[in-house]
Motif scaffolding. Sequence first.
Motif, short mmCIF file in Angstrom:
data_model
loop_
_atom_site.label_atom_id
_atom_site.label_comp_id
_atom_site.label_asym_id
_atom_site.label_seq_id
_atom_site.Cartn_x
_atom_site.Cartn_y
_atom_site.Cartn_z
N ASN A 5 0.80 -10.09 -5.54
CA ASN A 5 2.11 -9.79 -6.15
C ASN A 5 3.18 -9.86 -5.06
O ASN A 5 2.90 -10.11 -3.89
CB ASN A 5 2.09 -8.42 -6.83
CG ASN A 5 1.77 -7.30 -5.85
OD1 ASN A 5 1.58 -7.53 -4.65
ND2 ASN A 5 1.71 -6.08 -6.33
N ILE A 46 -7.40 -9.83 -2.99
CA ILE A 46 -6.18 -9.29 -3.59
C ILE A 46 -5.27 -8.89 -2.45
O ILE A 46 -5.59 -7.97 -1.70
CB ILE A 46 -6.49 -8.02 -4.42
CG1 ILE A 46 -7.58 -8.30 -5.44
CG2 ILE A 46 -5.23 -7.40 -4.98
CD1 ILE A 46 -7.26 -8.08 -6.85
N SER A 47 -4.16 -9.58 -2.29
CA SER A 47 -3.25 -9.24 -1.18
C SER A 47 -1.92 -9.92 -1.37
O SER A 47 -1.88 -11.06 -1.85
CB SER A 47 -3.81 -9.75 0.15
OG SER A 47 -4.69 -8.83 0.71
N ARG A 48 -0.88 -9.26 -0.94
CA ARG A 48 0.42 -9.94 -0.88
C ARG A 48 0.24 -11.26 -0.13
O ARG A 48 -0.59 -11.35 0.78
CB ARG A 48 1.43 -9.08 -0.10
CG ARG A 48 1.89 -7.85 -0.78
CD ARG A 48 2.83 -7.02 0.08
NE ARG A 48 2.20 -6.50 1.29
CZ ARG A 48 2.40 -6.95 2.52
NH1 ARG A 48 3.26 -7.92 2.75
NH2 ARG A 48 1.77 -6.41 3.54
N GLU A 91 1.88 2.13 -3.43
CA GLU A 91 0.65 2.48 -4.17
C GLU A 91 0.29 3.96 -3.91
O GLU A 91 0.02 4.72 -4.84
CB GLU A 91 -0.48 1.55 -3.70
CG GLU A 91 -1.83 1.81 -4.30
CD GLU A 91 -1.92 1.42 -5.76
OE1 GLU A 91 -1.13 0.57 -6.19
OE2 GLU A 91 -2.78 1.99 -6.47
N LYS A 96 -5.31 1.48 -11.53
CA LYS A 96 -5.95 0.49 -10.67
C LYS A 96 -7.40 0.83 -10.36
O LYS A 96 -8.21 -0.06 -10.10
CB LYS A 96 -5.17 0.37 -9.37
CG LYS A 96 -5.66 -0.75 -8.52
CD LYS A 96 -4.74 -1.02 -7.37
CE LYS A 96 -3.50 -1.72 -7.84
NZ LYS A 96 -2.48 -1.82 -6.82
N LEU A 125 -5.93 -0.84 1.83
CA LEU A 125 -6.32 -0.17 0.58
C LEU A 125 -7.13 -1.07 -0.33
O LEU A 125 -7.95 -0.60 -1.11
CB LEU A 125 -5.06 0.26 -0.19
CG LEU A 125 -4.32 1.48 0.33
CD1 LEU A 125 -3.14 1.79 -0.58
CD2 LEU A 125 -5.25 2.68 0.42
N THR A 126 -6.88 -2.38 -0.25
CA THR A 126 -7.63 -3.28 -1.13
C THR A 126 -9.13 -3.20 -0.84
O THR A 126 -9.95 -3.36 -1.74
CB THR A 126 -7.15 -4.73 -0.94
OG1 THR A 126 -7.08 -4.99 0.45
CG2 THR A 126 -5.79 -4.94 -1.56
N ALA A 154 0.85 -12.05 -11.01
CA ALA A 154 1.32 -11.00 -11.93
C ALA A 154 1.19 -9.62 -11.30
O ALA A 154 0.31 -9.38 -10.47
CB ALA A 154 0.50 -11.05 -13.21
N GLU A 196 -4.42 -5.19 10.03
CA GLU A 196 -4.44 -4.37 8.82
C GLU A 196 -4.34 -2.91 9.22
O GLU A 196 -5.26 -2.38 9.85
CB GLU A 196 -5.75 -4.63 8.06
CG GLU A 196 -5.78 -4.12 6.64
CD GLU A 196 -4.73 -4.78 5.75
OE1 GLU A 196 -3.71 -4.10 5.50
OE2 GLU A 196 -4.89 -5.93 5.34
N GLY A 238 0.77 -1.23 0.00
CA GLY A 238 0.00 0.00 0.00
C GLY A 238 0.81 1.29 0.00
O GLY A 238 0.38 2.30 -0.56
N1 UDP Z 1 -1.79 -5.16 -4.82
C1 UDP Z 1 -1.59 -5.34 -6.18
N2 UDP Z 1 -1.48 -6.59 -6.66
C2 UDP Z 1 -1.54 -7.68 -5.87
C3 UDP Z 1 -1.72 -7.50 -4.47
C4 UDP Z 1 -1.84 -6.22 -3.97
O1 UDP Z 1 -1.55 -4.38 -6.94
O2 UDP Z 1 -1.39 -8.77 -6.39
C5 UDP Z 1 -1.97 -3.80 -4.32
C6 UDP Z 1 -3.38 -3.55 -3.84
O3 UDP Z 1 -4.22 -3.32 -4.96
C7 UDP Z 1 -3.19 -2.34 -2.93
C8 UDP Z 1 -1.82 -2.61 -2.32
O4 UDP Z 1 -1.16 -3.53 -3.19
O5 UDP Z 1 -3.14 -1.16 -3.69
C9 UDP Z 1 -1.93 -3.25 -0.95
O6 UDP Z 1 -2.25 -2.30 0.00
P1 UDP Z 1 -2.95 -2.67 1.37
O7 UDP Z 1 -3.07 -1.42 2.16
O8 UDP Z 1 -4.22 -3.40 1.09
O9 UDP Z 1 -1.97 -3.74 2.06
P2 UDP Z 1 -0.39 -3.78 2.34
O10 UDP Z 1 0.19 -4.66 1.27
O11 UDP Z 1 0.16 -2.39 2.30
O12 UDP Z 1 -0.28 -4.43 3.67
#
Ligand code: UDP
Length: 401
Positions: free
Chosen positions: A254, A222-224, A45, A194, A314-315, A287, A310, A42
């Motif tokens: 990703n 969608i999350s790391r 981002e 996005k 952002l997701t 990807a 959390e 995030g």
């Molecule tokens: N994200 C992405 N692709 C992925 C996983 C995550 O682009 O495969 C982006 C997601 O859309 C968001 C950011 O990474 O914009 C994750 O931010 P968040 O605050 O949800 O979690 P953080 O990874 O910072 O803990």
Amino acid sequence: MKSVDEYRGIVSDKVIAEIYAKGTRLNKRHVIHINSTYQGGGVAEILHNLVILMNDIGIDTGWRIVPGTPGFFTTTKRMHNALQGESLDMKLIHKDYYQGNNEKFAVFTHIDHDCVIVHDPQPLPFIKYVHKKQPWIWRCHIDISNPHEELWDYIKTFILRYDVMIISDGKYRRNDLPIEQRIIMPSIDPLSPKNCDISQQEIDHYIEYYNIPLDKPIMLQISRFDKWKDPQGVVEVFKRVRKEVDCRLILCGNAATDDPEGAEIYQHVATDNQDLIEKRELLLITAEDNLMVNALQRIAAVVLQKSLREGFGLTVTEAMWKARPVVASNVGGIPNQIQSNKTGILVDPANFDECAEAVLRILKDEAFAHRLGAGAREFVRQHFLITRHLREYLELLLEVL
Ligand code: UDP
């Protein structure tokens, strides 16, 4: 390059005028953001979007990353986990890597800016190795309400050198810190690849390119691949849901260059769920593609965010902006975004049955899902767009400069 006037029509003209007025008073000031990755997570981002707009309104704003060895990032990830409450053997915190890396960074990075904004623990000690002659702000993006005490005491050594600390939620405020603590919630950029509107044709293109079958409703997270995002917990919820409604789960994650744990966690999820993956009931996508994330969030029947911790999430905001019904954990910054049953559903992430019931409610009741989505989009418009975030940064800069 984007400019602030392009947000007209999404936010009111008053908001735009306010940003310009504050920006004028900061014209040609020189500001720098420092974090530890340009990609993934995030913080990166937010900075990709915020730095451009700060420049657009006349603040010379730079962005640097502290580079690091694998040892440095292993230590900082352990710190990140322990600051969010995980147990820790302090012997595993290599202070020499942590501080040494920042000391070396200081040799390469000369600071003559009017203000320095440092994000998260990785570059936190940098301040110790420069000649500080301007306000420094530490922007903490994580949930520090219950940190490992000895580690917290150690990093306080550096925090005390800062003028202001920014946190994402009042719950993270620390009584043991004598510096100012300012709450600024994160945001999304409605014009970024996005989050911008995309045509059905573009959505179809990405769905075909990534070979995503649309014959069943899609549950999406969608999350790391990170323990705090609980990917295996999402699979367990999915297994409960599909006993009643046939659907497909997509886990899209990703890699962030400052997160060394992702590959291992991904591997666990892939190995433990081979049967679901072979049958294409579970799709794992790794990807790096913002437009693909945008398309996925738009085709999902329900978006999950089953985080155990959390800082903000952002997701969640991104899915809400796309008017998707979201089921998310009642932890950290998420309840600031979701008013349960109005702008999404909040659940206890430890209670898989409760999570599954919330998902099923959405899958079975289209009108309810639609109402949640509509409420979500409006709530994000009012509270979590980058224009509000930018204005709050400008207010802080005007105070400290
Ligand atoms: N994200 C992405 N692709 C992925 C996983 C995550 O682009 O495969 C982006 C997601 O859309 C968001 C950011 O990474 O914009 C994750 O931010 P968040 O605050 O949800 O979690 P953080 O990874 O910072 O803990």
